[in-house]
Scaffold this active site. Structure first.
Site: not given
Ligand code: UGA
Length: 482
Positions: A272, A277, A280
Site C-alpha cells: 500500500a 505511477g 506503463c
Molecule cells: C510495470 C510492470 O510491473 C512490468 O511487468 C511491465 O513490464 C512494465 O510495467 C511495462 O509495461 O513496461 P514498472 O512500471 O517499471 O513495471 O514498475 P512497477 O514495479 O510495476 O511499479 C509500478 C508502480 O506501482 C510504481 O509507482 C510502484 O511504486 C507502484 N507499486 C508497485 C505499488 O504502489 N505497490 C506495489 O506493491 C507495487
C-alpha cells in the site's frame, strides 16, 4: 542471430543489451540522433542496474547503435519494434510510431525472411495492422511474419527481469515466426545462459529455465495489457483495504501477510502507498479500457482502479495536513521524486504530483532523490530546492515526506535525522519503517494503513524556541507550547 531493435527507450535498450549478452548480433536503432550519439560515446541515458556493464561488455560487433533503420533491417532476420506508444487524448494508445516503423521496414526490403516482433505494449490487433501496413508498402507476403513478444520488465530491475523472466510469451500465427523467436531465446530456454560464469547474477527464487508460453499474436497482445491491468488492480485493491485499516485502526501489513499467504493471491504487489505511477500502468490501463470499449465491452472495473489510485494521493495530502494543521509556509523535506525506487524515471510519478500539489498549498519544498533530481528539475517549478542527501533535505524541516521506495530511504540514521529537523514528523507514503521503532525514536510517524504513532517529546523540554504545533489527530501525543 542478426537482430535489429527499433527504439532505445527502457524496453528497447534493455532488450538490445540483453539479446547481445545472449550471444546475438544486435543493432539498436533510434531516429533520435542525440540519443544514438550519446550511446555511441558510451553514455547510458537511464539509471538501470547492470545496464552500463552489459552495454560495455557487448559493445562492438555484438551491440551496435545506429540511426539507419533501413540498413539495420536489411541485415537482420528479426526486428523488434520497441518504440513508444503514448496515450492519445481519448486514452487509446497512439500507434503512429509503430505505423511509421512498419512503413519504413516494408520499404527497406531485404530479400530474405524476417520476423517483425512487437515488443512495445500495444493493443490487440496491432500485429494485424503492422502486417497490413507492410503489405500496402510493398513488403512481399512470404518474406515476413509479425509476432508479439510482450516484455514484462520493470524499471529498476529491467535487466534481471529480462534475463530471468517469470515466463516468455511468444504470440505467433505461423510456425516459422515461433521457431525464430524460440531460437532467439534458446540460451535462456535451454539453460545455457544460466550456466555461464559471467551471467548477470540470478535473483532469489527464480524458476529456471523460464517457462515458454506460445499463443496466437492476439492472445499475446492481450496477455500484456491484462497483466498490467491486473497488477494495477492489485495495488488499488490493497490501497482501498489500507484506507479501511486507517479507518478502523488495523494494520495493512498484517492484513497483507494474511491475505498474501493464500497462494492464489500471493504477497507481491500488495504494498500500500501513494498509488502507482510510471510510464506503463497509467497509460496501459487507459489503453486497455479503450480496447474493451472498441470491442463492445464496458470494463468499468478499470475506471475504479484509476479512481482509487488518484484518490490515494489526495488522501496522502490530507495526512500531511492532519499532521501539520496548516500547510502554508511549512518547510517540507521530500525524499523521492522517481515513480519508484531504483530508477530515475519521473513519468507519472506520484511523488511529482504530490510535490506540485504541496507547492500549490504554498509549502516550501526541499527534495532529494538519488537518481531523479536532474529530470525533476526540468519539470518542477523553479522554487523547489534540491539537497544532496536525505539528511541535508531534512534540515530545519517541519516534516519529512517519504514518496519513493528507494532502499536508502529505509535505512536513514534516525538520530541524525531527528536532530536536523525542526519537528520530528515523518509522513511515509511507502511504509518503509516500523511504526513502533519510529515511536521509540521520538518521531510522529504517519504511514498508509497502519497505526499512527506520536513519539514526540514535548517541544519545551528539548527546544524552547520551536513553534507551536496544533493537534494532529485525536489520541496522539503533541508537542507542548514553548
Ligand atoms: C510495470 C510492470 O510491473 C512490468 O511487468 C511491465 O513490464 C512494465 O510495467 C511495462 O509495461 O513496461 P514498472 O512500471 O517499471 O513495471 O514498475 P512497477 O514495479 O510495476 O511499479 C509500478 C508502480 O506501482 C510504481 O509507482 C510502484 O511504486 C507502484 N507499486 C508497485 C505499488 O504502489 N505497490 C506495489 O506493491 C507495487
Amino acid at each position: 542471430m542478426h537482430i535489429a531493435v527499433v527504439g532505445s527507450g527502457y524496453v528497447g535498450l534493455v532488450a538490445a543489451a540483453c539479446l547481445a549478452d545472449l550471444g546475438h548480433q544486435v543493432i539498436c536503432v533510434d531516429n533520435d540522433e542525440n540519443r544514438i550519439a550519446c550511446l555511441l560515446r558510451g553514455e547510458v541515458p537511464m539509471h538501470e542496474k547492470f545496464l552500463p556493464e552489459l552495454i560495455e561488455r557487448n559493445r562492438g560487433p555484438r551491440l551496435q547503435f545506429s540511426t539507419d533503420l533501413a540498413q539495420a533491417a536489411r541485415r537482420s532476420s528479426a526486428i523488434f519494434i520497441a518504440v513508444g506508444t503514448p496515450p492519445a487524448e481519448d486514452g487509446e494508445a497512439d500507434l503512429s510510431f509503430v505505423e511509421s516503423v512498419s512503413c519504413d521496414l516494408a520499404r527497406a526490403g531485404g530479400g530474405s525472411y524476417k520476423v517483425i516482433v512487437e515488443k512495445s505494449t500495444v493493443p490487440v490487433y496491432t500485429s494485424d495492422w503492422v502486417r497490413r501496413v507492410m503489405l500496402l508498402n510493398g513488403a512481399a507476403p512470404d518474406y515476413f511474419d509479425v509476432a508479439s513478444n510482450p516484455e514484462f520488465l520493470r524499471e529498476g530491475t529491467a535487466v534481471t527481469d529480462f534475463l530471468y523472466p517469470d515466463r516468455i510469451v511468444i504470440g505467433a500465427d505461423s510456425s516459422r515466426a515461433a521457431a525464430a523467436l524460440r531460437e532467439i531465446y534458446r540460451p535462456m530456454l535451454d539453460g545455457s545462459y544460466y550456466r555461464r560464469e559471467n551471467k548477470v547474477p540470478e535473483p532469489d527464487g527464480v524458476r529456471l529455465p523460464p517457462p515458454l508460453i506460445v499463443t496466437s499474436a492476439k492472445s499475446a497482445e492481450l496477455i500484456k495489457h491484462a497483466s498490467n491491468a491486473f497488477l494495477a488492480m492489485k495495488i488499488s485493491f490493497i490501497n482501498a483495504v489500507a484506507n479501511i485499516c486507517d479507518g478502523v485502526g488495523a494494520d495493512i501489513e498484517e492484513v497483507c501477510e494474511g491475505v498474501g499467504a493464500d497462494s492464489r493471491i500471493g504477497q507481491r504487489f500488495l504494498n500500500a502507498g501513494i498509488g502507482y505511477g510510471g510510464s506503463c500502468f497509467p497509460k496501459d490501463l487507459l489503453a486497455f479500457r479503450a480496447v474493451a470499449r472498441n470491442c463492445g465491452y464496458d470494463f468499468r472495473l478499470l475506471d475504479e482502479v484509476v479512481r482509487i489510485n488518484e484518490e490515494q494521493r489526495q488522501r496522502f495530502i490530507r495526512k500531511v495536513r492532519r499532521a501539520l494543521w496548516t500547510l502554508k509556509g511549512k518547510r517540507l523535506a521530500v525524499l523521492g521524486l522517481a515513480f519508484k525506487g531504483g530508477t530515475d524515471d519521473i513519468r507519472e510519478s506520484p511523488a511529482i504530483a504530490l510535490v506540485r500539489a504541496l507547492l500549490r498549498e504554498n509549502c516550501a519544498i526541499t527534495a532529494y532523490d538519488p537518481a531523479a533530481m536532474g529530470r525533476a528539475r526540468e519539470v518542477l517549478p523553479a522554487g523547489v530546492e534540491y539537497a544532496d542527501s536525505a539528511h541535508a533535505a531534512a534540515e530545519d524541516a517541519d516534516a519529512l515526506l517519504i514518496l519513493t521506495d528507494w532502499e536508502e530511504f529505509a535505512a536513514l540514521d534516525l538520530e541524525r535525522l531527528r536532530a536536523r529537523m525542526k519537528y520530528p514528523i515523518i509522513i511515509d507514503g511507502r511504509n518503509l519503517y516500523d511504526p513502533a521503532l519510529m515511536e521509540s525514536r521520538g518521531f510522529t510517524y504517519i504511514s498508509v494503513g497502519r497505526p499512527e504513532v506520536y513519539g514526540i517529546r514535548p517541544a519545551a523540554a528539548t527546544a524552547p524556541q520551536r513553534r507551536v504545533l496544533r493537534p494532529a489527530v485525536a489520541g496522539g501525543e503533541l508537542p507542548k507550547a514553548s
